[in-house]
Every structure is written in structure tokens, then in C-alpha cells.
Write a protein that holds these residues in place. Structure first.
Motif, short mmCIF file in Angstrom:
data_model
loop_
_atom_site.label_atom_id
_atom_site.label_comp_id
_atom_site.label_asym_id
_atom_site.label_seq_id
_atom_site.Cartn_x
_atom_site.Cartn_y
_atom_site.Cartn_z
N UNK A 284 0.80 -1.21 -0.06
CA UNK A 284 -0.04 -0.02 0.02
C UNK A 284 1.04 1.20 0.19
N UNK A 285 0.13 2.40 -0.23
CA UNK A 285 0.80 3.81 -0.33
C UNK A 285 0.27 4.69 0.44
N UNK A 286 1.19 5.63 0.85
CA UNK A 286 0.56 6.45 1.84
C UNK A 286 1.38 7.88 1.72
N UNK A 287 0.87 9.12 2.28
CA UNK A 287 1.47 10.33 2.34
C UNK A 287 1.74 10.48 3.72
N UNK A 288 2.99 10.88 4.56
CA UNK A 288 3.36 11.38 5.64
C UNK A 288 3.51 12.69 5.81
N UNK A 289 3.06 13.37 6.45
CA UNK A 289 3.36 15.00 6.70
C UNK A 289 4.07 15.20 8.33
N UNK A 290 5.30 15.85 8.15
CA UNK A 290 5.85 16.23 9.41
C UNK A 290 5.75 17.75 9.42
N UNK A 291 4.94 18.17 10.52
CA UNK A 291 4.79 19.74 10.68
C UNK A 291 6.06 20.31 11.12
N UNK A 292 5.98 21.76 11.01
CA UNK A 292 7.25 22.33 11.02
C UNK A 292 7.84 22.00 12.51
N UNK A 293 9.24 21.79 12.56
CA UNK A 293 9.72 21.37 13.72
C UNK A 293 9.39 19.74 14.33
N UNK A 294 8.54 19.05 13.65
CA UNK A 294 8.25 17.85 14.33
C UNK A 294 9.22 16.75 14.33
N UNK A 295 9.35 16.08 15.27
CA UNK A 295 10.15 14.94 15.41
C UNK A 295 9.36 13.67 15.96
N UNK A 296 9.18 12.66 15.43
CA UNK A 296 8.38 11.48 15.67
C UNK A 296 9.24 10.53 16.81
N UNK A 297 8.50 10.16 17.46
CA UNK A 297 8.91 9.04 18.58
C UNK A 297 9.46 7.63 17.98
N UNK A 298 10.34 7.17 18.57
CA UNK A 298 10.70 5.98 17.86
C UNK A 298 9.94 4.93 17.63
N UNK A 299 9.97 4.11 16.51
CA UNK A 299 8.86 3.32 16.05
C UNK A 299 9.69 2.09 15.48
#
Length: 382
Positions: A284-299
Motif C-alpha cells: 500500500x501507499x501513503x503520504x506522511x506529513x511532518x509539521x514544522x519542527x516535528x520529530x516523531x517518537x521511535x517506532x
């Protein structure tokens, strides 16, 4: 065969084991046992360390110039394809960017159209540059631009190229390595249509659907006309073959202030409108958006991921190693890796186009994912 086994010690046993292993390998077999961890044939350790994909970034600064050189040297008279397949160093020479998928970049010169073909691998095409990318899928002619995604399902006749007096660049993500591993890979290039009761070979598909058919039938969401056939190309994939960037961008903008997910930011999946599930049974396909300054938690998840930055630049931490990326690069995140994504910009979002083999793993009940919170605690996510 005797049910009694004898043992020996010291040098005699070492030589006997060496001879045993030599005979096993020469007979095209593999010994599945472990003796001690300081010997050559600790087969359990070897079983757990086969050839594996590694985290990797392919830079568009390398890809673009190579495609430009290929455009000068490789014409449609030489080949009906001018694509670069991204090969993971951990899997080379196998054509695979991760174990189950590969990404390929394709550049078409001015008004180049390749002949129709079909294959058992499923694929998408995602526009990067130029407004004249062209694809025909089962007779639905599509002109697409940056951010538009086109599906070419398993066993669907399709051809592609460019129109409008400009070159065009796109990338594809296919489940080719998965299908190849299953020995189910097929290609067909002899495209025909019936004309006046006779089968005639064709170099282009005749249009069988109106312009923007996918948007007309499936573009509203939550509503589906009952009077049309929704089972194109075998009926195993999404009957919607065009997903326009305009609709995706509108949805992203509407959720830019949402809390999102701490491990993913904002992710919007492309879905099959008939089922609400993935567009393909395998990937499957998707779009991922990181907002300004965003850092995701480890996954960490068992699924393999391929991510192509479409807008913005940043970096990812994969199993403790930093990978910097910018627009049109591709990042490979093999299944089992811990990953964090970082958008360093304080003013602009990052947009990533992603592909995952999670549909296959979920059908086989193999998919799992974990995360960590701010305190570092391990969380079971799925």
C-alpha cells in the motif's frame, strides 16, 4: 539406516564433522544443527543471518544526472524502458530496494510513449516533475503531474510516457521482488484489440473511459455509483487508478493542526474505495506529513518501508544511524528497524510519499509494531 549413532572426540571428531559437512553441501543440502559457537558450522547463527536489506538513502543528486545521460544515449528504439531501479546494497545484485519492493525512477523525453505491456507485479507511478506524465491503464488515459499517483494493478495492460512537448519524471514502487520470490512473475508485451471481428496488434491502447474517469466515479469519497463495473484488471485491486494530489493536499491542510500520532505525525493512506482497505493486496501507499519542527517518537515495525521526500528536507534516525534526505531522494527502512523522522524547518512541512508491505504481512498474521514514549518505555502498538 542404523538407529545407533557413535561419537568420537578430539581431532578425529573434528575431521569427521568436516567430512560430514562437505558431503552434505555437495549433495545440495544444508545442515540444520549447532555444535558449539566457536566452530565453523554454527548453523542456527547462520540461519538467523541471511542476506538482509540495510537502511539506505539514494540521492536524487545522483539519480537525476544518470537519467539525463540515459535520455541522451537510450532511445525508445533501443528499449521501451528508461528506468533506474534502486538496489539495496545488502541485497545486491538482486533488484530490490527492500526485501519485497523496489523503487524505480523513470524519465521520459518529449512525447515518448512506450507500447502497452502487463505483468503480475503491482505498481504505482508517482509524479515528480513535469505536467505531461502520461499513463494509460486498461484504456483509461491519464495525464498527471507532481504529486498525482497512478496505479497499474497486477495483470492490467498499461503504457506510459510523456505528452505536451516537455519531459517528465516519475517514480514507481512495485512488489516485484515479492512476486519474483514466489515464482509468480509474468510479463506480457503482445497487446491486441478486436477491430472488425479481427484481433489486431496495437502500439497504444484505445481510450475506453472518459477523461478523469477515476475522479468522476470515485473522487467524492463515501459515495459510489452502483451502475458501473468496479472490477477492472481482475478485480483484486482498487478500481480507482488515479489519485490526484489536489485532493490529498486539501486533506493534509485540513489536518495540519491535528495532534496526529506521536510515532507517525500525520499519515493518510491511499485506499481502495470498494473496501476501504489497501489499494493492493500486497503493498500500500501513503503520504506522511511532518509539521514544522516535528520529530516523531521511535517506532519499529515488521513491515518494510520505502519513503520518498516529495516536499522539504530533513533526516531520519534508523537503528541509531542518521540519514539526511531532501526532495526526490528515497529512503529504505527495512522491517525490524527503529526509526525516527525529523523536520528541522520551523516554517515549512515535510511531505513524504511512502510504500509499505504491511498488507501482505497482515494477511499472513505476521505484522507487529512497537514504539517508545518520551520516557523511553517500550509500547506494543500492533
Amino acid at each position: 539406516m542404523s538407529a545407533t549413532a557413535t561419537s568420537d572426540t578430539g581431532a578425529n571428531r573434528k575431521e569427521a564433522l568436516k567430512g560430514l559437512h562437505s558431503d552434505v553441501f555437495s549433495a545440495n543440502m544444508h545442515p540444520f544443527w549447532a555444535t558449539t559457537k566457536d566452530v565453523e558450522h554454527d548453523e542456527v547463527a547462520q540461519l538467523m543471518s541471511p542476506q538482509k536489506a540495510v537502511p539506505w538513502v539514494w540521492k536524487y543528486s545522483d539519480i537525476g544526472p544518470l537519467l539525463e545521460r540515459a535520455a541522451e544515449l537510450i532511445t525508445m528504439a533501443d528499449s521501451d524502458r528508461r528506468s533506474l531501479v534502486l538496489v539495496n546494497p545488502g541485497l545486491a545484485p538482486r533488484r530490490a530496494s527492500v526485501t519485497t519492493m523496489y523503487t524505480a525512477y523513470r524519465f521520459n523525453g518529449v512525447d515518448e510513449i512506450m507500447p502497452p505491456h502487463k505483468h503480475s507485479a503491482s505498481a504505482c507511478r508517482f509524479g515528480l516533475l513535469g505536467g505531461g506524465n502520461f499513463t494509460s491503464v486498461e484504456g483509461e488515459n491519464v495525464v498527471f503531474g507532481p504529486g498525482d499517483m497512478i496505479l497499474t494493478p497486477n495483470d492490467a495492460w498499461h503504457n506510459f510516457g510523456s505528452i505536451g512537448n516537455e519531459g517528465a519524471l516519475n517514480l514507481s514502487v512495485l512488489d516485484f521482488p515479492l512476486v519474483e520470490t514466489l515464482h509468480a512473475l509474468e510479463f506480457h508485451h503482445h497487446y491486441t484489440e478486436m477491430e472488425n471481428g479481427k484481433e489486431v496488434e496495437k502500439k497504444e491502447q484505445s481510450a475506453r473511459y472518459p477523461v478523469d474517469y477515476s475522479k468522476l466515479v470515485y473522487g467524492q469519497g463515501g459515495m459510489m455509483p452502483r451502475f458501473v463495473d468496479h472490477h477492472r484488471a481482475g478485480g483484486f485491486a482498487s478500481p480507482q487508478v488515479v489519485y490526484r494530489w489536489e485532493a490529498m493536499e486539501t486533506l493534509l491542510d485540513a489536518h495540519k493542526d491535528h495532534d496526529g500520532d506521536p510515532h507517525d505525525g500525520i499519515i493518510i493512506d491511499y485506499v481502495n474505495p470498494r473496501t476501504g482497505g489497501p489499494v493492493f493486496e500486497t503493498i500500500n501507499y501513503y503520504i506522511q506529513m511532518l509539521r514544522p519542527g516535528e520529530k516523531t517518537a521511535p517506532k519499529r515495525e515488521t513491515a518494510n518501508l520505502l519513503l520518498a521526500p516529495f516536499k522539504g528536507k530533513g533526516h531520519s534516525i534508523v537503528d541509531g544511524e542518521r540519514f539526511d534526505w531532501e526532495e526526490f531522494d528515497t529512503l529504505a527502512v527495512p522491517g525490524g528497524c527503529w526509526v525516527e523522522h525529523v523536520n528541522p524547518s520551523q516554517t515549512e512541512p515535510v511531505i513524504l510519499f511512502g510504500a509499505t508491505d504491511s498488507p501482505t504481512q497482515k494477511k499472513l498474521h505476521l505484522y507487529k509494531s512497537w514504539g517508545r514514549n518520551q520516557a523511553g518505555d517500550l509500547l506494543r502498538l500492533a
